[in-house]
Write an enzyme that holds these catalytic residues in place. Structure first.
Site, PDB file in Angstrom:
ATOM      1  CE1 TYR A 153       3.493  24.340 -23.257  1.00  0.00           C
ATOM      2  CE2 TYR A 153       3.875  25.747 -25.169  1.00  0.00           C
ATOM      3  CZ  TYR A 153       3.967  25.379 -23.880  1.00  0.00           C
ATOM      4  OH  TYR A 153       4.530  26.437 -23.001  1.00  0.00           O
ATOM      5  CE  LYS A 157       1.298  26.822 -21.479  1.00  0.00           C
ATOM      6  NZ  LYS A 157       1.124  27.541 -19.999  1.00  0.00           N
TER       7      LYS A 157
END
Length: 248
Positions: A153, A157
């Protein structure tokens, strides 16, 4: 009231995407609702069915994304705003225990999907008359202060910030503005574990403060409603008392 815009929101069936889609529809805009599940999108569309276009789409599938933009062009002939929002995570896991399949699952949605949607939007906005538009990417404060066990993640991001900066530069000559919103602890059906307890850097499990997801929708709506000569390049909106400043 601002002039109604043609707005695409990905990941519009739940969480932040659903809240934003509802806010844009209630503000009088025409909204293309994109996510994988039709039934959930149809529920969101009921807020203003005459201005909602439901289009199921897996953003990680190039052919489906191409079909999405073809459908938008066919119905509206232009696109003013994209909220590039679709994204997924996974339970906290140390990198040595992350499978290739889980890595690719997160990367395909969060990064490949963001690229495909941004590419399609840029091409449409560059070609339309009058040309131009706005792309808003959903980043994350995790890119600045990651949680433990969040390699897929956090990595994807962090890459979104590079996408935002590059799009901003490439878009200048085409009147395409690009900004990013980094969101921390917005309460939704996707983040209810935060208020129950999540792993902390010191090894503990603690519940964290959350904020109303409609505040995020208001912020995205503000970014979208700006004239193209102005841009929110980066915005951070978060629960005031969440452990972000000082996380670690």
């Amino acid at each position: 009231m601002p002039t109604p815009k043609i707005v695409l929101i990905t990941g519009a069936s739940q969480g932040i995407g659903r809240a934003c889609a509802t806010a844009f529809l209630e503000a009088g805009h025409h909204v293309i609702l994109a996510a994988r599940g039709r039934d959930a999108l149809e529920t969101v569309a009921q807020h203003a069915p005459e201005r909602a276009m439901v289009h199921p789409c897996d953003v990680a599938n190039p052919d489906q994304v191409a079909a999405l933009f073809a459908a938008i062009d066919d119905r509206f002939g232009r696109l003013d705003v994209v909220f590039n929002n679709a994204g997924i995570g996974m339970p906290a896991t140390e990198i040595a225990d992350i499978s290739w399949e889980d890595w690719r699952r997160v990367a395909s949605v969060n990064l490949d999907g963001a690229f495909l949607v941004a590419r399609g939007a840029f091409a449409m906005m560059r070609a339309q008359q009058p040309k131009g538009g706005r792309i808003i990417n959903n980043g994350s404060i995790s890119a600045h202060a990651p949680r433990v066990g969040s390699v897929p993640y956090t990595t994807t991001k962090t890459a979104i910030t590079g996408l935002t900066r590059s799009l901003s530069l490439d878009g200048r000559k085409h009147d395409i503005a690009c900004g990013q919103i980094d969101i921390g602890n917005a309460a939704s059906d996707m983040t209810d574990t935060i208020s129950k307890g999540v792993p902390q850097a010191d090894g503990s499990m603690r519940a964290e403060p959350v904020m109303d997801v409609t505040l995020v929708a208001d912020a995205v709506l503000h970014m979208a409603d700006l004239p193209l000569e102005a841009n929110v390049q980066f915005m951070t909106i978060m629960a005031t008392k969440m452990p972000y400043i000082g996380r670690g």
